[in-house]
Design a protein around this motif. Structure first.
Motif, PDB file in Angstrom:
ATOM      1  N   ASN A   1       0.838  -1.201   0.000  1.00 51.33           N
ATOM      2  CA  ASN A   1       0.000   0.000   0.000  1.00 51.33           C
ATOM      3  C   ASN A   1       0.863   1.236   0.000  1.00 51.33           C
ATOM      4  OD1 ASN A   1      -1.927  -1.982   1.950  1.00 51.33           O
ATOM      5  ND2 ASN A   1      -2.929  -0.843   0.326  1.00 51.33           N
ATOM      6  N   ARG A   2       0.281   2.335  -0.468  1.00 54.62           N
ATOM      7  CA  ARG A   2       0.902   3.644  -0.315  1.00 54.62           C
ATOM      8  C   ARG A   2      -0.155   4.611   0.254  1.00 54.62           C
ATOM      9  NH1 ARG A   2       1.508   4.853  -6.789  1.00 54.62           N
ATOM     10  NH2 ARG A   2       3.636   4.184  -6.446  1.00 54.62           N
ATOM     11  N   SER A   3       0.311   5.800   0.617  1.00 55.28           N
ATOM     12  CA  SER A   3      -0.622   6.774   1.187  1.00 55.28           C
ATOM     13  C   SER A   3      -1.079   7.747   0.120  1.00 55.28           C
ATOM     14  CB  SER A   3       0.057   7.569   2.298  1.00 55.28           C
ATOM     15  OG  SER A   3       0.602   6.702   3.234  1.00 55.28           O
ATOM     16  N   PHE A   4      -2.270   8.251   0.292  1.00 54.62           N
ATOM     17  CA  PHE A   4      -2.789   9.268  -0.609  1.00 54.62           C
ATOM     18  C   PHE A   4      -3.379  10.391   0.213  1.00 54.62           C
ATOM     19  CE2 PHE A   4      -3.559   9.054  -5.287  1.00 54.62           C
ATOM     20  CZ  PHE A   4      -2.511   8.226  -5.580  1.00 54.62           C
ATOM     21  N   GLY A   5      -3.678  11.495  -0.462  1.00 50.70           N
ATOM     22  CA  GLY A   5      -4.155  12.685   0.233  1.00 50.70           C
ATOM     23  C   GLY A   5      -5.456  12.469   0.988  1.00 50.70           C
ATOM     24  N   GLY A   6      -5.602  13.226   2.085  1.00 52.27           N
ATOM     25  CA  GLY A   6      -6.856  13.245   2.821  1.00 52.27           C
ATOM     26  C   GLY A   6      -7.067  12.062   3.731  1.00 52.27           C
ATOM     27  N   ALA A   7      -6.038  11.218   3.929  1.00 52.75           N
ATOM     28  CA  ALA A   7      -6.182  10.059   4.807  1.00 52.75           C
ATOM     29  C   ALA A   7      -4.938   9.921   5.658  1.00 52.75           C
ATOM     30  CB  ALA A   7      -6.386   8.788   3.987  1.00 52.75           C
ATOM     31  N   GLN A   8      -5.120   9.365   6.856  1.00 56.25           N
ATOM     32  CA  GLN A   8      -3.962   9.133   7.716  1.00 56.25           C
ATOM     33  C   GLN A   8      -3.666   7.642   7.857  1.00 56.25           C
ATOM     34  OE1 GLN A   8      -5.409  11.767  10.889  1.00 56.25           O
ATOM     35  NE2 GLN A   8      -3.499  12.894  10.713  1.00 56.25           N
ATOM     36  N   VAL A   9      -4.198   6.861   6.933  1.00 57.00           N
ATOM     37  CA  VAL A   9      -3.853   5.432   6.869  1.00 57.00           C
ATOM     38  C   VAL A   9      -3.334   5.149   5.462  1.00 57.00           C
ATOM     39  CG1 VAL A   9      -5.561   4.712   8.579  1.00 57.00           C
ATOM     40  CG2 VAL A   9      -6.204   4.819   6.166  1.00 57.00           C
TER      41      VAL A   9
ATOM     42  N   GLU B   1       3.264  22.324   4.574  1.00 53.80           N
ATOM     43  CA  GLU B   1       3.734  21.806   5.861  1.00 53.80           C
ATOM     44  C   GLU B   1       3.516  22.855   6.962  1.00 53.80           C
ATOM     45  OE1 GLU B   1       7.784  20.474   5.295  1.00 53.80           O
ATOM     46  OE2 GLU B   1       7.230  19.404   3.465  1.00 53.80           O
ATOM     47  N   ARG B   2       3.682  24.129   6.577  1.00 53.07           N
ATOM     48  CA  ARG B   2       3.509  25.198   7.562  1.00 53.07           C
ATOM     49  C   ARG B   2       2.038  25.334   7.974  1.00 53.07           C
ATOM     50  NH1 ARG B   2       2.125  30.431   6.397  1.00 53.07           N
ATOM     51  NH2 ARG B   2       2.751  30.288   4.197  1.00 53.07           N
ATOM     52  N   LEU B   3       1.145  25.293   6.962  1.00 51.32           N
ATOM     53  CA  LEU B   3      -0.269  25.548   7.252  1.00 51.32           C
ATOM     54  C   LEU B   3      -0.999  24.323   7.803  1.00 51.32           C
ATOM     55  CD1 LEU B   3      -1.056  27.600   4.025  1.00 51.32           C
ATOM     56  CD2 LEU B   3      -1.175  28.486   6.365  1.00 51.32           C
ATOM     57  N   TYR B   4      -0.532  23.131   7.396  1.00 49.51           N
ATOM     58  CA  TYR B   4      -1.255  21.905   7.770  1.00 49.51           C
ATOM     59  C   TYR B   4      -0.279  20.891   8.370  1.00 49.51           C
ATOM     60  CZ  TYR B   4      -4.399  24.178   4.510  1.00 49.51           C
ATOM     61  OH  TYR B   4      -5.175  25.102   3.874  1.00 49.51           O
ATOM     62  N   PRO B   5       0.214  21.152   9.572  1.00 49.39           N
ATOM     63  CA  PRO B   5       1.261  20.282  10.097  1.00 49.39           C
ATOM     64  C   PRO B   5       0.878  18.804  10.179  1.00 49.39           C
ATOM     65  CG  PRO B   5       0.603  21.976  11.701  1.00 49.39           C
ATOM     66  CD  PRO B   5      -0.099  22.290  10.446  1.00 49.39           C
ATOM     67  N   SER B   6      -0.397  18.463  10.406  1.00 52.11           N
ATOM     68  CA  SER B   6      -0.663  17.025  10.555  1.00 52.11           C
ATOM     69  C   SER B   6      -0.816  16.298   9.223  1.00 52.11           C
ATOM     70  CB  SER B   6      -1.851  16.757  11.485  1.00 52.11           C
ATOM     71  OG  SER B   6      -2.983  17.419  11.034  1.00 52.11           O
ATOM     72  N   PHE B   7      -1.264  16.960   8.170  1.00 55.33           N
ATOM     73  CA  PHE B   7      -1.363  16.297   6.859  1.00 55.33           C
ATOM     74  C   PHE B   7      -0.230  16.732   5.928  1.00 55.33           C
ATOM     75  CE2 PHE B   7      -5.393  13.877   6.465  1.00 55.33           C
ATOM     76  CZ  PHE B   7      -5.875  14.080   7.741  1.00 55.33           C
TER      77      PHE B   7
ATOM     78  N   ARG C   1     -14.011  21.320   7.916  1.00 55.87           N
ATOM     79  CA  ARG C   1     -12.953  20.366   7.591  1.00 55.87           C
ATOM     80  C   ARG C   1     -11.623  20.888   8.102  1.00 55.87           C
ATOM     81  NH1 ARG C   1     -11.820  18.473   1.729  1.00 55.87           N
ATOM     82  NH2 ARG C   1     -11.963  20.691   1.383  1.00 55.87           N
ATOM     83  N   SER C   2     -10.898  20.088   8.837  1.00 56.07           N
ATOM     84  CA  SER C   2      -9.596  20.553   9.280  1.00 56.07           C
ATOM     85  C   SER C   2      -8.528  19.519   8.973  1.00 56.07           C
ATOM     86  CB  SER C   2      -9.617  20.831  10.777  1.00 56.07           C
ATOM     87  OG  SER C   2      -8.287  21.039  11.211  1.00 56.07           O
ATOM     88  N   TYR C   3      -7.467  19.961   8.360  1.00 59.93           N
ATOM     89  CA  TYR C   3      -6.333  19.076   8.079  1.00 59.93           C
ATOM     90  C   TYR C   3      -5.077  19.622   8.748  1.00 59.93           C
ATOM     91  CZ  TYR C   3      -9.418  16.746   4.814  1.00 59.93           C
ATOM     92  OH  TYR C   3     -10.468  16.049   4.269  1.00 59.93           O
ATOM     93  N   LYS C   4      -5.326  20.512   9.724  1.00 54.53           N
ATOM     94  CA  LYS C   4      -4.186  21.130  10.403  1.00 54.53           C
ATOM     95  C   LYS C   4      -3.533  20.147  11.351  1.00 54.53           C
ATOM     96  CE  LYS C   4      -5.842  25.857  10.037  1.00 54.53           C
ATOM     97  NZ  LYS C   4      -4.962  26.196   8.939  1.00 54.53           N
TER      98      LYS C   4
END
Lengths: 255, 643
Positions: B150-158, B324-330, B640-643
């Motif tokens: 598997n690889r990761s894609f946007g909008g998910a943390q799995v 990376e600055r605006l959305y540290p967790s994603f 929606r928050s991706y911060k």
């Protein structure tokens, strides 16, 4: 950008239909930016022809990024042009010296009749795939995906073969107009993957029979197919197809 | 025209808790006995992931299938160009994935503008898709132990994205195409390549077939059946330059709209953040660089406006890794709508790079340092090569330059839970329908939805419909076919007869410019109103002044494009109208008037938690808009928050 572009002479095969005679016609295109693709330069030429009330050049393309397999022109004598590993739609005008002449002809083979100008009929490929280019499994019948492990290097090998885009350059380049690289690619993918094993003999026998029936020639190891293949499918897929074929023949005799 | 009767849009969602709705449907659905299925004919238009998988699955069940496509072979459909991957809730990585989480990510990713029940079903069947595709012999990437990677894609943390190098769409499509060709071989499917559907035929209010043009001979042909499936893709080509193939078009959906099928959320379009920037005027399309690159690439621009230094000479502390600055967790893996909007923002601030300052860097230097070039090559070689080929720059040595481009359309024909449009018997699958992605689609979800619709949803819902109507004979001699055929002929002749002074492509180009500037990444009331007026006048000019070359009874690309561009001119206006009425921002639809102080999309749930479904009311008449409310029973729409 186009205002200070270059000028090229295009010699293009024009043929109104399969049973009508064709000829090379000469055109000049101007203001062509080196960043344009060859097909975009043809678009520019066609716009010109349309404005002048002439019949635009019929050619095909779709994705314009080298994956759909729809385009295919013999460019200066080479299927998909002389740049390695790319389709016609991926050729950029910067490949050609400004002012040079570029000759464009259709892929030619008995099994690929011309429809118009640079457009050919490749439905023979579909009929070959119909005879076995798949695993015969109905929707709903699959086991859990990880139930059948596939070694990583085998999956990679299968992928090398599965990358075929069905463009037909291999046929156009082969002196015998053989479709062996195309058929070998699909046979190899499914011979490598364990999921394809249940019907490997039936697959290769039927696909090869259809290839012959369509009027493609035999392979005599020229290697032109591998040289022009935009996806650089290795020629050893043909050896694997032969091995599969012999295996199937022996098995049908010995049981 | 008098006010039309309002339509009650019944989404036909089964009763019961979300987790059981699909099972309930399957248990209650009517069935057609195996021996009777061949008496039913289904016309399937399009052979991409949704169309090919539906046609193959229905034929395997025993139905008689007619399959039409515009290319020379079903294998060329534009699904083939999808690069990055396909999502499924397998939880093979033991990182906390589940059907619920895929459902929730998709609903949230779509900014709470899709139907809970449809999206939940999508997440439920996702695992079966991977099982089926693996069984087809598709060479997915594997671990050394032989299990799937598997690889990761946007909008998910799995990590839930399955892939076959950068050619996942190709491999999945060739799998579905193989299944389709097997049914051709068995005589259950008849293939009609190089046919373009130009009208839908309804008899007594039910879809009974299509009229299509044979693209080689020019003949107008009839295809009748008991039901019609439209799987003809999206409409990003309204923008002229997009990542779509040059033949991708909106004609089939548009002509069904004109026959009475409602068009839902036409303004929900996705501008993909990572595309190769436009290089010149004669360009025919924009090339996508897969979102998967954002796993290892870092997006940045110089901190300083108008900084002309080459990227290597800009020191680390003078770079702004703004995602990376605006959305540290994603970080770099925020959803597409957000990544695109932020790219536009930094370019609007004058910090963009490359010609015209219209691009941002996607930099792999850190990844190459960390992992070594061979690893990066093994992950992305074909993408790097493609980039090198197009731009003449080597991305192993200099950062890629990327800019957003129109890519996918979440809007489409309105369908209910059965994937049936407002015209009984007309089913719509894949990108052509509006159903699952709300206002923004997450990466690796289009392949999932196309195959879910075709392999695992339509085979059940079509059976239910067919069992209800019975196998009575369907004749293409019905007068309705005469009327449709005559209409198509008149259209074609009319366009050829204009003989004006501007080419089809010039009109397409002009429309694209209006759409990109005023109905693109950010929209406002004034611009949208101007766009409507400009498109209307362009449309009038098209009718009077277009020049279409060649003849009707011939292979004629110019004529094909003329029909498509004529439809784009109608659809472009509808997109602008829809964007105008939706006075909120959500997902890919960003209204300047509706933003949070941080510049994020600000939804207005009190007024806009609905699907906008537009009804055609005739030439020169304004369409009317019906609302399907979106009741959220299980998830609570939040900012929606991706911060």
């Amino acid at each position: 950008m186009t205002t200070n572009g270059h000028t090229y002479t295009l010699k293009v095969w024009r043929q109104p239909g399969a049973d009508r005679p064709g000829r090379l016609a000469t055109y000049t295109v101007t203001g062509i930016s080196p960043d344009l693709s060859l097909l975009e330069a043809l678009d520019v030429l066609n716009e010109d022809l349309i404005r002048k009330g002439e019949d635009p050049i019929a050619f095909e393309s779709d994705c314009r990024e080298g994956i759909c397999g729809q385009c295919g022109i013999v460019v200066n004598g080479v299927a998909h042009g002389s740049k390695l590993g790319c389709t016609t739609c991926e050729i950029r005008m910067r490949e050609f010296a400004p002012g040079s002449t570029i000759t464009l002809e259709p892929f030619r083979a008995t099994a690929f009749p011309i429809i118009k100008d640079l457009v050919i009929n490749r439905s023979a490929f579909d009929r070959i795939i119909a005879r076995g280019g798949y695993v015969s499994i109905n929707t709903g019948a699959a086991p859990e995906a990880n139930a059948i492990p596939v070694a990583r290097d085998l999956a990679e090998k299968a992928m090398d073969a599965a990358a075929c885009i069905g463009c037909g350059a291999c046929v156009a380049a082969c002196p015998n107009a053989s479709a062996s690289l195309f058929v070998g690619a699909k046979v190899s993918q499914l011979a490598v993957m364990p999921q394809g094993h249940a019907e490997r003999e039936r697959r290769v026998t039927r696909m090869v029979a259809q290839m012959d029936a369509e009027g493609f020639g035999n392979c005599s190891n020229h290697g032109e197919c591998e040289a022009v293949c935009p996806k650089e499918i290795p020629i050893h897929v043909i050896s694997r197809m032969r091995r599969e074929y012999i295996r199937a023949s022996v098995k049908s005799v010995l049981g | 025209m008098s006010d039309p009767a309002p339509i009650t849009l019944d989404p036909r969602i089964p009763e019961g808790p979300l987790e059981h709705k699909w099972d309930t449907f399957k248990q209650e659905a009517k069935l057609v006995a195996p021996a009777n299925r061949r008496k039913y004919t289904v016309v399937v238009v399009g052979t991409g992931l949704a169309g090919a998988s539906a046609a193959a699955s229905l034929a395997e069940m025993g139905y008689t299938v007619k399959s039409l496509c515009i290319s020379d072979s079903p294998r060329r459909a534009h699904s083939i160009a999808a690069q990055g991957g396909i999502n499924a809730a397998k939880n093979y990585q033991n990182d906390g994935d589940s059907v619920w989480r895929l459902f929730y990510d998709t609903i949230k990713g779509g900014d709470f503008r899709s139907r809970e029940a449809n999206v939940y079903r999508l997440a439920q069947v996702s695992a079966s898709i991977i099982d089926h595709c693996a069984a087809q012999g598709i060479p997915f990437a594997r671990e050394y132990g032989g299990t799937l990677s598997n690889r990761s894609f946007g909008g998910a943390q799995v990590s839930r994205t399955f892939y076959a190098r950068g050619q996942t769409g190709q491999q999945l499509l060739l799998g579905a195409y193989g299944a389709l060709m097997r049914q051709v071989d068995e005589g259950n499917v008849t293939l009609y390549p190089r046919r373009e559907m130009l009208d839908l035929v309804t008899v007594d209010g039910r879809a009974r077939g299509v009229v299509a043009r044979n693209l080689v001979t020019g003949a107008i042909e009839r295809y009748s059946g008991h039901a019609v499936i439209l799987a003809t893709g999206g409409y990003s080509t309204v923008f002229h330059l997009s990542t779509n193939a040059v033949n991708s078009n909106a004609t089939a959906v548009w002509r069904c709209y004109k026959r009475g099928a409602l068009f839902a959320n036409p303004c929900f379009t996705q501008i993909h953040p990572t595309c190769i920037p436009q290089a010149g005027d004669g360009q025919s399309k924009l090339t996508l660089m897969s979102e998967s690159l954002r796993n290892d690439g870092r997006v940045w621009v110089p901190k300083l406006k108008g900084d002309q230094r080459p990227p290597a000479q800009i020191p680390e502390d003078e770079r702004d890794y703004y995602l990376e600055r605006l959305y540290p967790s994603f970080g770099n893996l925020v959803p597409r709508d957000i990544a695109s909007r932020r790219a536009k923002e930094v370019c609007d601030q004058g910090r963009g790079v490359g010609p015209g300052g219209l691009s941002v860097y996607l930099d792999f230097a850190d990844a190459v340092k960390r992992l070594g070039e061979p690893v990066i090559r093994s992950r992305y070689a074909n993408l790097f090569d493609m980039y090198h080929e197009i731009t003449n720059e080597n991305p192993y040595q200099v950062p890629m330059r990327i800019y957003p481009a129109p890519h996918y359309t979440m809007g489409g024909l309105w369908v209910d839970y059965h994937l049936m449009s407002t015209i009984p018997g007309l089913f719509v699958a894949g990108e052509a329908n509006f159903s699952d992605h709300g206002a923004n689609r997450l990466g690796a979800s289009a392949l999932m939805q196309g195959l879910a619709d075709g392999y695992f949803v339509l085979p059940y819902t079509i059976g239910h419909y067919l069992a209800g109507i019975g196998p009575g004979a369907v004749a293409d001699k019905d007068p309705a076919f005469d009327v449709a055929e005559r209409g198509v002929r008149e259209d074609v002749s009319r366009m050829l007869a204009v003989n004006g002074s501007r080419t089809v492509r010039e009109f397409w180009h002009d429309l694209g410019r209006i759409m990109w500037n005023k109905v693109g990444m950010s929209r406002h009331e004034k611009g949208l109103s101007e766009a409507i007026a400009e498109i209307q006048s362009l449309r009038q000019e098209f009718a009077k002044n277009v020049r279409v070359s060649g003849a009707e009874g011939d292979f004629n690309k110019d004529l094909e494009f003329a029909g498509r561009v004529s439809d784009y001119l109608g659809l472009g206006e509808l997109m602008a109208r829809d964007a105008l009425q939706r006075r909120e921002s959500c997902g890919g639809h960003f209204r300047d008037e509706s933003a949070t102080p941080e510049g994020e999309a600000l939804r207005d749930d009190d007024h806009f938690t609905y699907v906008a479904a537009w009804r055609y009311r005739g030439e020169g008449q304004l369409p009317d808009m019906q609302q399907e409310p979106l009741p959220f029973e299980r998830v609570h729409p939040s900012q929606r928050s991706y911060k």
